[in-house]
Motif scaffolding. Structure first.
Motif, PDB file in Angstrom:
ATOM      1  N   CYS A 123      31.422 -19.967 -42.787  1.00 25.28           N
ATOM      2  CA  CYS A 123      30.015 -20.268 -43.072  1.00 25.28           C
ATOM      3  C   CYS A 123      29.889 -20.606 -44.558  1.00 25.28           C
ATOM      4  CB  CYS A 123      29.100 -19.119 -42.657  1.00 25.28           C
ATOM      5  SG  CYS A 123      29.118 -17.702 -43.724  1.00 25.28           S
ATOM      6  N   PRO A 124      28.802 -21.250 -44.960  1.00 27.41           N
ATOM      7  CA  PRO A 124      28.672 -21.720 -46.338  1.00 27.41           C
ATOM      8  C   PRO A 124      28.822 -20.630 -47.413  1.00 27.41           C
ATOM      9  CG  PRO A 124      27.048 -22.793 -44.982  1.00 27.41           C
ATOM     10  CD  PRO A 124      27.711 -21.747 -44.123  1.00 27.41           C
ATOM     11  N   ASN A 125      28.359 -19.403 -47.147  1.00 30.34           N
ATOM     12  CA  ASN A 125      28.491 -18.367 -48.181  1.00 30.34           C
ATOM     13  C   ASN A 125      29.796 -17.583 -48.062  1.00 30.34           C
ATOM     14  OD1 ASN A 125      28.175 -16.439 -46.167  1.00 30.34           O
ATOM     15  ND2 ASN A 125      26.118 -15.830 -46.795  1.00 30.34           N
ATOM     16  N   GLY A 126      30.629 -17.931 -47.090  1.00 33.96           N
ATOM     17  CA  GLY A 126      31.946 -17.325 -46.959  1.00 33.96           C
ATOM     18  C   GLY A 126      31.970 -15.944 -46.330  1.00 33.96           C
ATOM     19  N   SER A 127      30.862 -15.457 -45.805  1.00 36.47           N
ATOM     20  CA  SER A 127      30.821 -14.094 -45.257  1.00 36.47           C
ATOM     21  C   SER A 127      31.246 -14.020 -43.790  1.00 36.47           C
ATOM     22  CB  SER A 127      29.416 -13.513 -45.400  1.00 36.47           C
ATOM     23  OG  SER A 127      28.494 -14.248 -44.606  1.00 36.47           O
ATOM     24  N   ARG A 128      31.199 -15.149 -43.085  1.00 36.93           N
ATOM     25  CA  ARG A 128      31.532 -15.166 -41.656  1.00 36.93           C
ATOM     26  C   ARG A 128      32.419 -16.357 -41.334  1.00 36.93           C
ATOM     27  NH1 ARG A 128      25.501 -15.022 -39.664  1.00 36.93           N
ATOM     28  NH2 ARG A 128      25.416 -16.189 -41.582  1.00 36.93           N
ATOM     29  N   LEU A 129      33.058 -16.241 -40.202  1.00 41.11           N
ATOM     30  CA  LEU A 129      33.919 -17.300 -39.715  1.00 41.11           C
ATOM     31  C   LEU A 129      33.525 -17.573 -38.267  1.00 41.11           C
ATOM     32  CD1 LEU A 129      36.546 -18.843 -40.648  1.00 41.11           C
ATOM     33  CD2 LEU A 129      37.808 -17.104 -39.392  1.00 41.11           C
ATOM     34  N   ALA A 130      33.212 -18.818 -37.958  1.00 42.31           N
ATOM     35  CA  ALA A 130      32.946 -19.205 -36.568  1.00 42.31           C
ATOM     36  C   ALA A 130      34.227 -19.807 -36.012  1.00 42.31           C
ATOM     37  CB  ALA A 130      31.814 -20.212 -36.485  1.00 42.31           C
ATOM     38  N   PHE A 131      34.474 -19.570 -34.740  1.00 42.32           N
ATOM     39  CA  PHE A 131      35.645 -20.151 -34.094  1.00 42.32           C
ATOM     40  C   PHE A 131      35.376 -20.292 -32.604  1.00 42.32           C
ATOM     41  CE2 PHE A 131      36.220 -15.575 -34.277  1.00 42.32           C
ATOM     42  CZ  PHE A 131      36.734 -15.227 -33.041  1.00 42.32           C
ATOM     43  N   VAL A 132      36.222 -21.064 -31.950  1.00 42.66           N
ATOM     44  CA  VAL A 132      36.133 -21.254 -30.503  1.00 42.66           C
ATOM     45  C   VAL A 132      37.228 -20.407 -29.871  1.00 42.66           C
ATOM     46  CG1 VAL A 132      36.377 -22.934 -28.622  1.00 42.66           C
ATOM     47  CG2 VAL A 132      35.190 -23.575 -30.729  1.00 42.66           C
ATOM     48  N   ALA A 133      36.896 -19.709 -28.774  1.00 41.60           N
ATOM     49  CA  ALA A 133      37.876 -18.896 -28.055  1.00 41.60           C
ATOM     50  C   ALA A 133      37.520 -18.869 -26.573  1.00 41.60           C
ATOM     51  CB  ALA A 133      37.902 -17.482 -28.620  1.00 41.60           C
ATOM     52  N   GLU A 134      38.521 -18.593 -25.749  1.00 39.59           N
ATOM     53  CA  GLU A 134      38.321 -18.508 -24.302  1.00 39.59           C
ATOM     54  C   GLU A 134      37.764 -17.129 -23.950  1.00 39.59           C
ATOM     55  OE1 GLU A 134      39.068 -21.250 -22.421  1.00 39.59           O
ATOM     56  OE2 GLU A 134      39.793 -22.240 -24.227  1.00 39.59           O
ATOM     57  N   VAL A 135      36.612 -17.113 -23.288  1.00 40.27           N
ATOM     58  CA  VAL A 135      36.011 -15.882 -22.788  1.00 40.27           C
ATOM     59  C   VAL A 135      35.894 -16.036 -21.279  1.00 40.27           C
ATOM     60  CG1 VAL A 135      33.992 -14.374 -22.866  1.00 40.27           C
ATOM     61  CG2 VAL A 135      34.727 -15.575 -24.945  1.00 40.27           C
ATOM     62  N   ALA A 136      36.587 -15.199 -20.536  1.00 32.62           N
ATOM     63  CA  ALA A 136      36.636 -15.319 -19.078  1.00 32.62           C
ATOM     64  C   ALA A 136      37.037 -16.735 -18.645  1.00 32.62           C
ATOM     65  CB  ALA A 136      35.303 -14.912 -18.454  1.00 32.62           C
ATOM     66  N   GLY A 137      37.966 -17.319 -19.408  1.00 35.63           N
ATOM     67  CA  GLY A 137      38.494 -18.631 -19.066  1.00 35.63           C
ATOM     68  C   GLY A 137      37.668 -19.821 -19.509  1.00 35.63           C
ATOM     69  N   VAL A 138      36.567 -19.586 -20.232  1.00 35.53           N
ATOM     70  CA  VAL A 138      35.685 -20.665 -20.670  1.00 35.53           C
ATOM     71  C   VAL A 138      35.568 -20.619 -22.200  1.00 35.53           C
ATOM     72  CG1 VAL A 138      33.364 -21.636 -20.484  1.00 35.53           C
ATOM     73  CG2 VAL A 138      34.399 -20.523 -18.509  1.00 35.53           C
ATOM     74  N   ALA A 139      35.704 -21.764 -22.857  1.00 34.66           N
ATOM     75  CA  ALA A 139      35.626 -21.830 -24.317  1.00 34.66           C
ATOM     76  C   ALA A 139      34.202 -21.550 -24.791  1.00 34.66           C
ATOM     77  CB  ALA A 139      36.090 -23.198 -24.803  1.00 34.66           C
ATOM     78  N   GLN A 140      34.065 -20.610 -25.720  1.00 31.23           N
ATOM     79  CA  GLN A 140      32.768 -20.241 -26.286  1.00 31.23           C
ATOM     80  C   GLN A 140      32.896 -20.135 -27.802  1.00 31.23           C
ATOM     81  OE1 GLN A 140      30.211 -20.300 -24.397  1.00 31.23           O
ATOM     82  NE2 GLN A 140      31.038 -19.967 -22.346  1.00 31.23           N
ATOM     83  N   VAL A 141      31.756 -20.101 -28.504  1.00 30.78           N
ATOM     84  CA  VAL A 141      31.739 -19.914 -29.949  1.00 30.78           C
ATOM     85  C   VAL A 141      31.621 -18.428 -30.246  1.00 30.78           C
ATOM     86  CG1 VAL A 141      30.507 -20.385 -32.111  1.00 30.78           C
ATOM     87  CG2 VAL A 141      30.672 -22.154 -30.363  1.00 30.78           C
ATOM     88  N   ALA A 142      32.469 -17.963 -31.156  1.00 31.87           N
ATOM     89  CA  ALA A 142      32.427 -16.568 -31.604  1.00 31.87           C
ATOM     90  C   ALA A 142      32.264 -16.553 -33.114  1.00 31.87           C
ATOM     91  CB  ALA A 142      33.701 -15.845 -31.204  1.00 31.87           C
ATOM     92  N   SER A 143      31.791 -15.418 -33.641  1.00 36.95           N
ATOM     93  CA  SER A 143      31.590 -15.262 -35.071  1.00 36.95           C
ATOM     94  C   SER A 143      32.261 -13.972 -35.533  1.00 36.95           C
ATOM     95  CB  SER A 143      30.087 -15.213 -35.389  1.00 36.95           C
ATOM     96  OG  SER A 143      29.876 -14.935 -36.749  1.00 36.95           O
ATOM     97  N   LEU A 144      32.990 -14.057 -36.626  1.00 44.66           N
ATOM     98  CA  LEU A 144      33.660 -12.908 -37.218  1.00 44.66           C
ATOM     99  C   LEU A 144      32.995 -12.581 -38.546  1.00 44.66           C
ATOM    100  CD1 LEU A 144      36.058 -10.881 -37.691  1.00 44.66           C
ATOM    101  CD2 LEU A 144      37.291 -12.836 -38.669  1.00 44.66           C
ATOM    102  N   GLU A 145      32.493 -11.358 -38.688  1.00 42.86           N
ATOM    103  CA  GLU A 145      31.946 -10.870 -39.959  1.00 42.86           C
ATOM    104  C   GLU A 145      33.144 -10.429 -40.796  1.00 42.86           C
ATOM    105  OE1 GLU A 145      29.137 -10.282 -42.687  1.00 42.86           O
ATOM    106  OE2 GLU A 145      28.510 -10.735 -40.636  1.00 42.86           O
ATOM    107  N   LEU A 146      33.417 -11.135 -41.897  1.00 46.92           N
ATOM    108  CA  LEU A 146      34.639 -10.890 -42.651  1.00 46.92           C
ATOM    109  C   LEU A 146      34.666  -9.521 -43.325  1.00 46.92           C
ATOM    110  CD1 LEU A 146      35.187 -14.455 -44.116  1.00 46.92           C
ATOM    111  CD2 LEU A 146      36.468 -13.340 -42.292  1.00 46.92           C
TER     112      LEU A 146
END
Length: 195
Positions: A29-52
């Motif tokens: 994210c622009p302020n560097g505090s989080r990271l968005a990524f795509v991952a498989e959830v129950a076999g389907v690609a979804q967007v996830a967010s990681l609080e660093l």
């Protein structure tokens, strides 16, 4: 696939793990505090967010058709633009009617099943709303510096037979108005949307 965080000060790398598989296409994210990524959830690609700072991971989307591409953060970090196929577009069973002059394209497959739109995901709630429509492949969103517009690529329009014909469009995030700014890759768009 796996996704790792590396500390620039030399601490051991950390693998991003959770109730998902194949994490990929990470974007800070622009302020560097989080990271968005795509991952498989129950076999389907979804967007996830990681609080660093805490390591907390939140699955943001639950679109039945899944998402694709790289998540794109709005400049204020409150919204993520992502690409997703239309609901039902990936269903390859049964007959269908095609409105495209080009039925299939190498590397893409049947065009009708590859149609994609941009979705805007509210980071706080995970609510996703479809931001584009039309019988084409809309993809690769890029936010304007002020966050009011998104530049995206559109290809395989139904009125142009046998050609991919990518063009660049601008979407006004607030009104939903779209306009083509470059057709058939006729110009280069630089920072701030200048041609």
């Amino acid at each position: 696939l796996s996704l790792w965080l590396f500390d620039r000060h030399g601490a051991d790398p950390t693998e991003i793990t959770g109730a998902f598989a194949n994490p990929r296409n990470a974007c800070p994210c622009p302020n560097g505090s989080r990271l968005a990524f795509v991952a498989e959830v129950a076999g389907v690609a979804q967007v996830a967010s990681l609080e660093l700072s805490s390591g907390a991971i939140k699955i943001l989307t639950s679109l039945p058709q899944g998402v694709s591409g790289v998540p794109a953060w709005s400049p204020d970090g409150t919204t993520i633009a992502v690409t997703a196929r239309r609901p039902g577009a990936s269903d390859s069973r049964g007959p269908y009617r095609s409105s495209h002059g080009t039925l299939a394209h190498e590397g893409v497959g049947v065009i009708e099943r590859a149609l994609q739109d941009l979705y805007l995901v509210d980071v706080a709630s995970g609510a996703a709303r479809r931001a584009t429509s039309g019988d084409q492949v809309n993809e690769d969103p890029r936010w304007s510096p002020a966050g009011g517009r998104i530049l995206f690529r559109a290809s395989f329009p139904p009125d142009r037979e046998w050609r991919e014909d990518p063009s660049l469009w601008v979407l006004d995030v607030h009104t939903g108005e779209r306009r083509e700014v470059v057709s058939d890759w006729g110009a280069v768009v630089g920072a701030g949307g200048r041609r």
